[in-house]
Design a protein around this motif. Structure first.
Motif, PDB file in Angstrom:
ATOM      1  N   GLY A   8      -7.656   5.151 -12.733  1.00  0.00           N
ATOM      2  CA  GLY A   8      -7.489   3.710 -12.841  1.00  0.00           C
ATOM      3  C   GLY A   8      -7.863   3.097 -14.175  1.00  0.00           C
ATOM      4  O   GLY A   8      -7.833   1.877 -14.308  1.00  0.00           O
ATOM      5  N   MET A  14       0.087   7.422 -10.585  1.00  0.00           N
ATOM      6  CA  MET A  14       0.860   6.758  -9.535  1.00  0.00           C
ATOM      7  C   MET A  14       1.604   5.564 -10.111  1.00  0.00           C
ATOM      8  O   MET A  14       1.127   4.898 -11.048  1.00  0.00           O
ATOM      9  CB  MET A  14      -0.063   6.296  -8.414  1.00  0.00           C
ATOM     10  N   SER A  57       0.847  -1.191   0.000  1.00  0.00           N
ATOM     11  CA  SER A  57       0.000   0.000   0.000  1.00  0.00           C
ATOM     12  C   SER A  57       0.881   1.239   0.000  1.00  0.00           C
ATOM     13  O   SER A  57       1.987   1.232   0.542  1.00  0.00           O
ATOM     14  CB  SER A  57      -0.901   0.031   1.235  1.00  0.00           C
ATOM     15  N   THR A 111      -4.968   6.130  -1.650  1.00  0.00           N
ATOM     16  CA  THR A 111      -4.053   5.002  -1.558  1.00  0.00           C
ATOM     17  C   THR A 111      -3.953   4.274  -2.893  1.00  0.00           C
ATOM     18  O   THR A 111      -4.962   4.092  -3.590  1.00  0.00           O
ATOM     19  CB  THR A 111      -4.516   4.012  -0.473  1.00  0.00           C
ATOM     20  N   VAL A 112      -2.732   3.867  -3.212  1.00  0.00           N
ATOM     21  CA  VAL A 112      -2.495   2.999  -4.360  1.00  0.00           C
ATOM     22  C   VAL A 112      -1.942   1.687  -3.837  1.00  0.00           C
ATOM     23  O   VAL A 112      -1.211   1.660  -2.830  1.00  0.00           O
ATOM     24  CB  VAL A 112      -1.540   3.660  -5.377  1.00  0.00           C
ATOM     25  N   TYR A 113      -2.317   0.606  -4.492  1.00  0.00           N
ATOM     26  CA  TYR A 113      -1.950  -0.738  -4.044  1.00  0.00           C
ATOM     27  C   TYR A 113      -1.159  -1.461  -5.129  1.00  0.00           C
ATOM     28  O   TYR A 113      -1.297  -1.181  -6.322  1.00  0.00           O
ATOM     29  CB  TYR A 113      -3.200  -1.551  -3.727  1.00  0.00           C
ATOM     30  N   ARG A 157      -6.015   1.533  -7.318  1.00  0.00           N
ATOM     31  CA  ARG A 157      -6.023   2.718  -6.466  1.00  0.00           C
ATOM     32  C   ARG A 157      -7.426   2.953  -5.943  1.00  0.00           C
ATOM     33  O   ARG A 157      -8.417   2.598  -6.589  1.00  0.00           O
ATOM     34  CB  ARG A 157      -5.510   3.939  -7.229  1.00  0.00           C
ATOM     35  N   CYS A 208       6.783   3.701  -4.126  1.00  0.00           N
ATOM     36  CA  CYS A 208       5.737   4.298  -4.935  1.00  0.00           C
ATOM     37  C   CYS A 208       6.150   5.712  -5.310  1.00  0.00           C
ATOM     38  O   CYS A 208       6.998   6.320  -4.656  1.00  0.00           O
ATOM     39  CB  CYS A 208       4.384   4.287  -4.232  1.00  0.00           C
ATOM     40  N   ASN A 249      -9.138   6.302  -4.734  1.00  0.00           N
ATOM     41  CA  ASN A 249      -8.964   7.747  -4.573  1.00  0.00           C
ATOM     42  C   ASN A 249      -9.669   8.274  -3.325  1.00  0.00           C
ATOM     43  O   ASN A 249      -9.271   9.296  -2.769  1.00  0.00           O
ATOM     44  CB  ASN A 249      -9.451   8.477  -5.816  1.00  0.00           C
TER      45      ASN A 249
END
Length: 119
Positions: A55, A34, A21, A78-80, A72, A96, A74
């Motif tokens: 995305g 990202m 994450s 958070t981006v995963y 992600r 990241c 929004n």
């Protein structure tokens, strides 16, 4: 300026899964493209994956295609990075990063999270 903090790294066996994450703070998260990068010991930092603002578009390095998935949220800033079927060669520090446009430089980086995959 956006601040990025990665989490979720760890020590796993080959074939296991991990989800990284990256939490962002600062300007509106959805303003950013990202990405995830990684750097193994003695090697240069390399691109892993990136995702567009909402995305709709994702890209992957050939070495992780079919095993890793970027996403992600929004609403959570958070981006995963879901990493499946991990291999010892995936061992690296994962970072990241953020950029404003598809073709602009990556200008914000997190501190990294260590992923170690044992055979």
């Amino acid at each position: 300026q956006v601040q990025l903090v990665e989490s979720g790294g760890g020590f796993v066996q080959a074939g296991d899964s991990l989800r990284l994450s990256c939490a962002a703070s600062g300007r509106t998260f959805s303003s950013y493209y990202m990405g995830w990068f990684r750097q193994a010991p003695g090697k240069e930092r390399e691109f892993v994956s990136d995702i567009s603002r909402y995305g709709a578009s994702t890209n992957y390095a050939n070495s992780v295609k079919g095993r890793f998935t970027i996403s992600r949220d929004n609403a959570k800033n958070t981006v995963y990075l879901q990493m499946n079927i991990l291999k010892p060669e995936d061992t690296a520090v994962y970072y990241c990063a953020a950029r404003m446009n598809r073709n602009s430089d990556w200008y914000a980086w997190g501190q990294g999270t260590q992923v170690t995959v044992s055979s």
